[in-house]
Write an enzyme that holds these catalytic residues in place. Structure first.
Site, PDB file in Angstrom:
ATOM      1  N   HIS A  51       0.861  -1.185   0.000  1.00  0.00           N
ATOM      2  CA  HIS A  51       0.000   0.000   0.000  1.00  0.00           C
ATOM      3  C   HIS A  51       0.895   1.232   0.000  1.00  0.00           C
ATOM      4  CE1 HIS A  51      -3.598  -2.430   0.995  1.00  0.00           C
ATOM      5  NE2 HIS A  51      -2.738  -3.154   1.692  1.00  0.00           N
ATOM      6  N   PHE A  52       0.843   1.998  -1.083  1.00  0.00           N
ATOM      7  CA  PHE A  52       1.685   3.190  -1.196  1.00  0.00           C
ATOM      8  C   PHE A  52       0.910   4.491  -0.967  1.00  0.00           C
ATOM      9  CE2 PHE A  52       5.352   1.227  -3.908  1.00  0.00           C
ATOM     10  CZ  PHE A  52       5.844   0.610  -2.768  1.00  0.00           C
ATOM     11  N   ARG A  53      -0.395   4.405  -0.769  1.00  0.00           N
ATOM     12  CA  ARG A  53      -1.226   5.484  -0.210  1.00  0.00           C
ATOM     13  C   ARG A  53      -1.452   6.711  -1.093  1.00  0.00           C
ATOM     14  NH1 ARG A  53      -3.314   2.068   3.399  1.00  0.00           N
ATOM     15  NH2 ARG A  53      -2.012   1.641   5.210  1.00  0.00           N
ATOM     16  N   ASN A  83      -6.583   0.723  -2.886  1.00  0.00           N
ATOM     17  CA  ASN A  83      -7.378   1.442  -1.880  1.00  0.00           C
ATOM     18  C   ASN A  83      -6.741   2.791  -1.540  1.00  0.00           C
ATOM     19  OD1 ASN A  83      -5.266   0.051  -0.634  1.00  0.00           O
ATOM     20  ND2 ASN A  83      -6.379  -0.251   1.277  1.00  0.00           N
ATOM     21  N   HIS A 167      -9.335 -10.201  -0.456  1.00  0.00           N
ATOM     22  CA  HIS A 167      -9.301  -9.935   0.990  1.00  0.00           C
ATOM     23  C   HIS A 167     -10.521 -10.651   1.557  1.00  0.00           C
ATOM     24  CE1 HIS A 167      -8.745  -7.128   4.563  1.00  0.00           C
ATOM     25  NE2 HIS A 167      -9.962  -7.608   4.764  1.00  0.00           N
ATOM     26  N   ASP A 293       2.074  -7.064   2.813  1.00  0.00           N
ATOM     27  CA  ASP A 293       0.928  -6.230   3.151  1.00  0.00           C
ATOM     28  C   ASP A 293       1.418  -4.940   3.821  1.00  0.00           C
ATOM     29  OD1 ASP A 293      -1.642  -5.273   3.473  1.00  0.00           O
ATOM     30  OD2 ASP A 293      -2.170  -6.620   5.120  1.00  0.00           O
TER      31      ASP A 293
END
Length: 412
Positions: A51-53, A83, A167, A293
């Site tokens: 997750h690199f946001r 996400n 997920h 993750d």
């Protein structure tokens, strides 16, 4: 093809970003010579779950900081989950996300969401997003609770010959929990997450995957029953693979002795029985790969205890040294097995041009000092997130240098 013992005392020549020669002695003159004597030269590690946001949550991480953190951890190829804000669930936003990913110093591949905003029953334009180069499809962070939605998604993802990374979480059974249902939850008086939140949806999905033939990949498996179900499904010929995180292999809820949200993640740390089952699944091949993750958060989002803090821990900078120290140095698995779990298997399963050292292939390489003992320190993290339960632990296996397409992107 890539193991240290097979390349022992060999030299590599890189031209135009690719490996042009592998030999015991190379006479051709090079512009630059790097002496990696006494170090492991391995393929760049591959992480299919990060997750690199960016966009939308750059106070937690950016593509630049996340990719530099990945390089620090030895990773040359990663799969970024969708996400972010906005979720790239349409052609324009997905194209924008791909453009943003060009900030990466490594190869950052992009997941597309299965459904609009990851939380609805309206499917994304799967065919269009596949054509744009989606690595796979996932609603990571959210389970798909409607069986019809999942069934239709599987059929369409199968039709474009892509992958569905799930997920597995039934939101109705998750019930706003923050910690695994077990002694720690009771001791700390916290709302609990039952294992059936994972396993009930997994059971449904395996049946749907059997019916559709889609490649169904289970993200961050965490339960003993889940391992049994995937083992059974593989024996039955269902096209299923799965990953496990270092934290689920190394920790259980026995390690939660106080209200410290560095131990809060989703899925949660399970029981010691679950942890040992995950290890058994890794050893017998039921579990196909290790994925971090990597879920960075600002410190202010992780210092409010289990009830109010965000789920997730940072992991991409610590995964190899932790696994090498706790699994290889203790002879639980071999170095070759660890490299396979972190390079070859994820690359093969997701059809990625990565994970091997071979003439004609991209020179994506990691140089590791396996004998270097050091302490994991917050101040050494490149990620914006320092939310890790492994801070101050001593490990072996320090990344010395990292190359992507023959270009050095990290050096200690």
């Amino acid at each position: 093809m890539f193991y240290a013992k097979k390349l022992n005392k060999s030299e590599l020549l890189i031209k135009d970003g690719k490996i042009s020669q592998i030999a015991e002695k190379i006479d051709e003159k090079a512009d630059q010579v790097i002496d990696a004597k006494n170090n492991l030269v391995a393929p760049g590690l591959v992480d299919v779950h990060v997750h690199f946001r960016e966009p939308g949550q750059v106070h937690k991480e950016t593509i630049l900081t996340g990719s530099k953190a990945a390089a620090h951890g030895g990773f040359t190829t990663v799969g970024a989950m969708p996400n972010v804000v906005p979720v790239p669930d349409n052609v324009d936003d997905f194209k924008h996300q791909l453009a943003l990913n060009q900030k990466s110093v490594i190869k950052t591949l992009q997941y597309a969401p299965v459904t609009a905003n990851e939380t609805t029953d309206s499917l994304s334009p799967i065919e269009d997003l596949a054509k744009l180069g989606a690595m796979a499809f996932s609603n990571d962070g959210h389970g798909i609770n409607n069986a019809k939605t999942m069934f239709e998604a599987m059929k369409r993802i199968k039709a474009v010959n892509s992958h569905l990374a799930a997920h597995v979480e039934d939101q109705n059974l998750f019930n706003k929990g923050v910690i695994n249902a077990g002694p720690a939850a009771v001791e700390l008086g916290l709302p609990a997450i039952e294992r059936v939140a994972e396993t009930s949806q997994l059971a449904r999905d395996l049946i749907l995957a059997k019916e559709t033939g889609v490649h169904y990949h289970v993200c961050h498996l965490s339960t003993a029953d889940g391992v049994k179900m995937i083992r059974f499904a593989k024996d039955a010929g269902i096209n299923v693979t799965c990953e496990v995180t270092p934290h689920h292999l190394l920790l259980s809820d026995d390690n939660i002795i106080e209200d410290d949200a560095n131990y809060k993640m989703n899925p949660p740390l399970r029981s010691e029985i679950d942890r040992r089952a995950l290890i058994d699944g890794l050893l017998d091949g039921t579990i196909d790969m290790i994925a971090t993750d990597h879920a960075p958060h600002a410190e202010s989002e992780k210092n409010q205890g289990f009830l109010k803090s965000a789920f997730g821990i940072t992991g991409i900078e610590t995964s190899f040294p932790l696994m090498y120290s706790r699994f290889v140095k203790t002879s639980l698995i071999s170095l070759e097995q660890l490299l396979e779990l972190m390079t070859i298997k994820p690359a093969q399963i997701f059809d990625l041009p990565a994970g091997e050292i071979q003439i004609g292939k991209s020179a994506d390489l990691t140089i590791i000092d396996l004998n270097k003992k050091y302490q994991i320190k917050k101040e050494d993290f490149i990620s914006k997130g320092v939310n890790s339960p492994f801070i101050n632990q001593e490990v072996y296996g320090q990344i010395q240098k990292m190359f992507v397409d023959g270009q050095e992107v990290y050096s200690i």
